[in-house]
Design a protein around this motif. Structure first.
Motif, PDB file in Angstrom:
ATOM      1  N   UNK A 116       0.075  10.495   3.570  1.00 40.17           N
ATOM      2  CA  UNK A 116      -0.275   9.287   2.816  1.00 40.17           C
ATOM      3  C   UNK A 116       0.901   8.825   1.976  1.00 40.17           C
ATOM      4  N   UNK A 164     -11.444  17.666 -10.586  1.00 45.01           N
ATOM      5  CA  UNK A 164     -10.097  18.041 -11.025  1.00 45.01           C
ATOM      6  C   UNK A 164     -10.009  19.570 -11.193  1.00 45.01           C
ATOM      7  N   UNK A 203      -3.356  13.186  -6.616  1.00 41.55           N
ATOM      8  CA  UNK A 203      -2.639  12.096  -5.953  1.00 41.55           C
ATOM      9  C   UNK A 203      -3.593  10.942  -5.634  1.00 41.55           C
ATOM     10  N   UNK A 206       2.310   1.776  -3.429  1.00 40.65           N
ATOM     11  CA  UNK A 206       1.277   2.304  -4.332  1.00 40.65           C
ATOM     12  C   UNK A 206       1.152   3.810  -4.117  1.00 40.65           C
ATOM     13  N   UNK A 209       2.850   2.150 -15.886  1.00 40.63           N
ATOM     14  CA  UNK A 209       2.687   0.982 -15.013  1.00 40.63           C
ATOM     15  C   UNK A 209       2.866  -0.331 -15.751  1.00 40.63           C
ATOM     16  N   UNK A 260       0.835  -1.199   0.000  1.00 43.92           N
ATOM     17  CA  UNK A 260       0.000   0.000   0.000  1.00 43.92           C
ATOM     18  C   UNK A 260       0.872   1.251   0.000  1.00 43.92           C
ATOM     19  N   UNK A 295      -3.837  19.865  -5.434  1.00 49.05           N
ATOM     20  CA  UNK A 295      -3.670  18.664  -6.229  1.00 49.05           C
ATOM     21  C   UNK A 295      -3.821  17.370  -5.450  1.00 49.05           C
ATOM     22  N   UNK A 296      -4.441  17.466  -4.262  1.00 44.13           N
ATOM     23  CA  UNK A 296      -4.631  16.248  -3.475  1.00 44.13           C
ATOM     24  C   UNK A 296      -5.447  15.233  -4.238  1.00 44.13           C
ATOM     25  N   UNK A 310      -4.415   8.972  -8.817  1.00 42.88           N
ATOM     26  CA  UNK A 310      -3.313   8.131  -9.302  1.00 42.88           C
ATOM     27  C   UNK A 310      -3.106   6.918  -8.405  1.00 42.88           C
ATOM     28  N   UNK A 311      -3.192   7.151  -7.096  1.00 42.55           N
ATOM     29  CA  UNK A 311      -3.009   6.032  -6.170  1.00 42.55           C
ATOM     30  C   UNK A 311      -4.105   4.991  -6.379  1.00 42.55           C
ATOM     31  N   UNK A 333      -5.823  10.090   1.838  1.00 46.47           N
ATOM     32  CA  UNK A 333      -6.289   8.696   1.901  1.00 46.47           C
ATOM     33  C   UNK A 333      -5.137   7.750   1.574  1.00 46.47           C
ATOM     34  N   UNK A 334      -4.659   7.111   2.594  1.00 47.20           N
ATOM     35  CA  UNK A 334      -3.546   6.175   2.465  1.00 47.20           C
ATOM     36  C   UNK A 334      -4.125   4.857   1.935  1.00 47.20           C
ATOM     37  N   UNK A 335      -3.538   4.289   0.885  1.00 50.09           N
ATOM     38  CA  UNK A 335      -4.038   3.001   0.404  1.00 50.09           C
ATOM     39  C   UNK A 335      -4.114   1.951   1.515  1.00 50.09           C
ATOM     40  N   UNK A 368      -4.833  -2.084  -9.940  1.00 53.38           N
ATOM     41  CA  UNK A 368      -4.028  -3.166 -10.525  1.00 53.38           C
ATOM     42  C   UNK A 368      -3.628  -4.180  -9.459  1.00 53.38           C
ATOM     43  N   UNK A 411      -5.743   4.378  -9.057  1.00 55.44           N
ATOM     44  CA  UNK A 411      -5.577   3.660 -10.319  1.00 55.44           C
ATOM     45  C   UNK A 411      -4.499   2.573 -10.200  1.00 55.44           C
ATOM     46  N   UNK A 412      -3.424   2.884  -9.483  1.00 54.20           N
ATOM     47  CA  UNK A 412      -2.381   1.868  -9.289  1.00 54.20           C
ATOM     48  C   UNK A 412      -2.917   0.763  -8.382  1.00 54.20           C
ATOM     49  N   UNK A 413      -3.660   1.192  -7.359  1.00 54.63           N
ATOM     50  CA  UNK A 413      -4.207   0.223  -6.408  1.00 54.63           C
ATOM     51  C   UNK A 413      -5.130  -0.772  -7.106  1.00 54.63           C
ATOM     52  N   UNK A 433      -0.532   7.125 -17.237  1.00 53.08           N
ATOM     53  CA  UNK A 433      -0.179   6.397 -16.017  1.00 53.08           C
ATOM     54  C   UNK A 433      -0.105   4.903 -16.319  1.00 53.08           C
ATOM     55  N   UNK A 462      -6.218  13.486  -0.857  1.00 56.64           N
ATOM     56  CA  UNK A 462      -4.786  13.149  -0.891  1.00 56.64           C
ATOM     57  C   UNK A 462      -4.286  12.542   0.410  1.00 56.64           C
ATOM     58  N   UNK A 479      -1.339  15.064   2.151  1.00 53.18           N
ATOM     59  CA  UNK A 479      -0.874  14.322   0.971  1.00 53.18           C
ATOM     60  C   UNK A 479       0.452  13.635   1.299  1.00 53.18           C
TER      61      UNK A 479
END
Lengths: 330, 144, 398
Positions: C372, B75, B86, A275, A303, A272, B82-83, B89-90, B52-54, B96, B92-94, A299, B50, C369
């Motif tokens: 996190x 947006x 972030x 990520x 990835x 986490x 820009x929170x 993006x997080x 929000x920790x995964x 996966x 979207x990676x999460x 992105x 921003x 930010x």
């Protein structure tokens, strides 16, 4: 007076932890002088029954390495817990699952299928898979249960201390053993021994500047510059989300950290955190005025360089991670 | 009809992360407008998406959430500039990573709700509850 | 010694000692070091001799760098006009009767090169026809896809003044869009629209415009918005170039560590909630350095900035900061600098050792930010800690 008893057991592991202990070199003699080495399947021929015969709590310290993959592993975990005053989860397998726990991304059926049924190197026309109980004319044969999920030692018994590393570094092992030999007071139960309180970057001398990643690479694709932070060069170095204590050995030889010392203090989940950090570091160029779909596509293109996120981020800590493995019904 | 039956059979637990400035205000707006919001959703307020920790999202699944929603400022409208970028993006990676754990994308929804979009707030949550109801529960119990 | 007078758009000349512009404050003459003969080793002291006050002209005075510690900075460096030299088809060059809006403004001014008389350079006579090209550079291309906001009113004012000074003149307005919001915006346009001497032609983009010099004046060839080609003739052409960020905006932004927007203007913290605050606390924006705007808006911004500063920086009072901030566990920070990269407020820096991150609580806005993002769990979000959020989650999911 009898010397205190020392045991070392390998559950689901590779034997690397034993090699690491042997890497104490001549200091091993100090260990032998201080302890009576009573049980270590890798080095001694003590049988399980011999351990069972020992009085409860008669072993001063047990270094338990290897993950809990099978009912045999778990049984020994309970046995050694009972016999030991201090039980130490020694190395990443016992502490966090390590490589064996990567199997938690698949089910037991998946494993049996690919190991015993569907594999180009197999010759198993009748599709025989191991059974826990097999009746033969000569008697009943039993095998340990292969668990659905690999567990950490602490998930099956109470553990006193945890030592990270795949394997733990000899200098850290010596610090712990020396501590025990000297009889100095130990930290609170549940503490991590033989590791730092920071992340690998703390011990890594590479120059760290802008954490902006223009492009991700896999290790074989580039020869990184020797002085600059590997992550900043696009290699997924896990050092940022990995406990220090190893001396940043891998980055020192131009290899990205793969995360073997596990979660740093205060972190629940290496994956986490990776990520989160990666999400903030990937440089997608100037995105002003671009649609969300185009930004997402950029992105995704970045990835795509990392085909196995879970395998990369949880190489050593999947069993100990928040989810622990693949869901049961998915 | 079928959907209703499924919904009565399984009540998903949804955890929604709301940012202080847009989506939390959007939730308020939905409340003031007396819009009906699905009761299966529990909300957690953070200052910014921003934050929000995964780790929170994974922990939510572990603790029994069947789905997670992240609602951010639109947006360009993030109170902290820009929170939301972030967060997006997080997420979207999460997605996966979650796929490797067998967790469907619909269980981790990211959307944008402004302070004035009470209606959208209610709609997104309703959509998530419906989608997760169709997917069924997340199960972590192992057979051992 | 005489050199081109930049204040009058190089349309006339000034001395090496000069007043920067009429009404400059302080209202004192300055010496143009580069133009002064003394800077080239000459012994000239005509200005000192002409001055009735002894020792008022100081040749020895040097440029100084003055360092001050301040509690707030106001950026009010303005904008500049798009350089029309980059648009040769529009014919603006020295000696031509093709003027930028600024140059024409000077032509209209009492203190301008003609004393306020509207005459052409070619004939020295008032123009019979004037073409005003609106939206030059504005509303076009990725870098300038915005309305420059001031040009329409500027052009209508020119129309009004030309008609007053040269009653017979015909005025052609070529525009992409006409913009005139607000309670006063429409009045001037209505008067001009209803004047039979004004003509309006809408053109789609700059590449359909061409200003050609003819013997009798200028021809502006165009294809209008409906695709019909045409031409108007004029003795004088006025270009209304887009307002663009000043050339050194980037340098200044880097110096101040504030962000710029996609167009290169100084970025406001929030376009509605914090339009006069830069992205760094304590640095404020006023006027066109932030966005094209008219005088009224610029005044309003200036006043808002003054109000903000006066209410924040009260002598003897402490500055109140939000308790919701990030904080580094310095003992455990490894200095990977992920946080440095993500902070939108430049609130995180390297400590004295250069090995640990450090949060400036004054600048930190408390978004979290970095909390996190911190991969080592070293950044703490005060009042929204991991422990608090996880406990809250456990509560609602139980």
């Amino acid at each position: 007076m009898d010397k205190p008893k020392l045991a070392m057991y390998w559950a689901s592991g590779c034997g690397g932890c034993e090699v690491a202990l042997v890497n104490l070199h001549e200091r091993l003699l100090d260990v032998a002088a201080a302890f009576d080495f009573v049980f270590c399947p890798c080095l001694l021929d003590t049988k399980y029954q011999d351990v069972e015969a020992m009085a409860d709590g008669s072993i001063a310290v047990t270094l338990f390495n290897g993950a809990i993959r099978s009912s045999e592993n778990e049984e020994l975990a309970h046995l050694l817990r009972r016999k030991s005053q201090t039980l130490i989860a020694f190395g990443s397998c016992a502490k966090a699952g390590c490589i064996p726990a990567l199997s938690n991304l698949h089910s037991r059926d998946d494993h049996f299928h690919s190991i015993y049924r569907d594999n180009p190197t197999l010759d198993n026309p009748t599709g025989i898979v191991p059974q826990i109980i097999t009746e033969r004319p000569e008697g009943t044969l039993t095998l340990p249960v292969f668990f659905e999920r690999v567990k950490t030692l602490a998930q099956v018994v109470t553990v006193d201390y945890l030592v990270p590393g795949c394997p733990p570094e000899p200098h850290q092992i010596w610090t712990i053993v020396d501590h025990l030999i000297q009889g100095r007071p130990l930290p609170p139960v549940g503490s991590v021994l033989g590791g730092g309180r920071s992340s690998v970057c703390n011990e890594c001398d590479r120059i760290k500047q802008d954490k902006q990643i223009k492009q991700l690479y896999r290790n074989y694709e580039v020869v990184p510059e020797a002085e600059i932070c590997l992550l900043e060069q696009g290699l997924v170095c896990m050092g940022i989300a990995t406990r220090d204590g190893c001396g940043a050995l891998c980055p020192k030889v131009n290899m990205p950290c793969t995360g073997c010392y596990g979660t740093p203090e205060g972190v629940l989940d290496q994956g986490a955190k990776m990520v989160s950090a990666l999400g903030s570091m990937l440089d997608l160029g100037d995105t002003h005025g671009l649609s969300e779909a185009v930004i997402a596509q950029r992105l995704d293109e970045q990835l795509d360089a990392l085909p196995d996120l879970a395998g990369t981020f949880y190489k050593y800590s999947l069993a100990d991670s928040i989810l622990g493995g693949r869901r049961a019904n998915g | 009809m079928i959907r209703q039956q499924a919904a009565t059979a399984f009540e998903p637990k949804i955890l929604a992360f709301l940012c202080n400035w847009c989506s939390y205000a959007g939730a308020d707006k939905a409340g003031v407008a007396q819009l009906s919001c699905p009761p299966q959703v529990r909300t957690i307020k953070v200052m910014c998406s921003g934050r929000i920790d995964p780790q929170f999202i994974l922990e939510a699944y572990r603790q029994g959430a069947d789905g997670v929603v992240i609602l951010a400022c639109h947006p360009g409208d993030c109170h902290y500039k820009e929170g939301n970028v972030h967060a997006a993006r997080r997420q979207r990676i999460l997605l996966r990573l979650l796929a490797q754990f067998g967790i469907e994308a619909a269980r981790c929804r990211m959307d944008y709700v402004s302070a004035g979009e009470g209606e959208k707030f209610a709609r997104v949550l309703t959509e998530v509850v419906e989608a997760v109801s169709m997917l069924g529960p997340l199960q972590w119990n192992t057979t051992d | 010694m005489a050199v081109k007078n930049g204040c009058n758009a190089d349309l006339d000349e000034r001395k090496a000692i000069f007043f920067p512009f009429a009404g400059a404050l302080p209202n004192l003459p300055v010496i143009d070091g580069a133009a002064c003969l003394r800077s080239q080793g000459g012994e000239c002291q005509l200005c000192r001799e002409a001055c009735p006050v002894e020792e008022a002209v100081l040749f020895a005075e040097q440029e100084q760098v003055i360092e001050k510690t301040v509690g707030a900075i106001v950026v009010a460096v303005g904008a500049q006009l798009l350089d029309c030299a980059t648009l040769p088809a529009l014919g603006e060059r020295p000696g031509a009767d093709v003027y930028t809006s600024y140059a024409f403004e000077r032509l209209l001014a009492q203190s301008g090169p003609t004393g306020g008389e509207v005459v052409t350079l070619r004939t020295g006579k008032p123009p019979a026809a004037v073409a005003i090209l609106h939206c030059v550079g504005s509303l076009e291309g990725a870098q300038c896809d915005y309305c420059s906001e001031v040009c329409c009113q500027n052009a209508f004012k020119f129309n009004h003044l030309i008609r007053k000074k040269v009653p017979g003149a015909v005025i052609h307005h070529l525009y992409k869009e006409l913009v005139m919001p607000g309670k006063d915006g429409f009045a001037l346009y209505r008067a001009i629209r209803d004047d039979p001497a004004s003509h309006f032609i809408r053109y789609p983009s700059l590449d359909v415009l061409r200003v050609e010099e003819r013997e009798e004046g200028y021809a502006v060839a165009y294809t209008d918005a409906s695709g019909v080609a045409g031409e108007v003739t004029a003795d004088l052409v006025i270009l209304c170039p887009a307002l663009v960020p000043t050339t050194d905006t980037a340098t200044l932004a880097t110096l101040l560590e504030v962000q710029r927007d996609r167009l290169g203007f100084f970025a406001e913290q929030h376009n509605r909630l914090a339009p006069v605050q830069s992205t760094v606390r304590g640095i404020y924006l006023a006027g066109t350095c932030q966005s094209p705007m008219d005088l009224q808006k610029a005044m309003g911004q200036g006043m808002a900035v003054a109000g903000h500063i006066l209410s924040e920086l009260v002598l003897g009072e402490r500055i109140e900061i939000e308790p919701v901030t990030a904080e580094v566990d310095a003992e455990r920070c490894a200095g990977c600098w992920v946080c440095l990269q993500v902070c939108p407020y430049k609130a995180i820096h390297r400590d004295e050792s250069g090995r640990r991150a450090c949060v400036n609580a004054l600048l930190c806005a408390g978004c979290g930010i970095c909390v996190a993002a911190c991969p080592a769990g070293v950044m703490r979000g005060n009042h929204f800690t991991n422990e608090a959020i996880l406990a809250e989650m456990a509560g609602v999911l139980a």
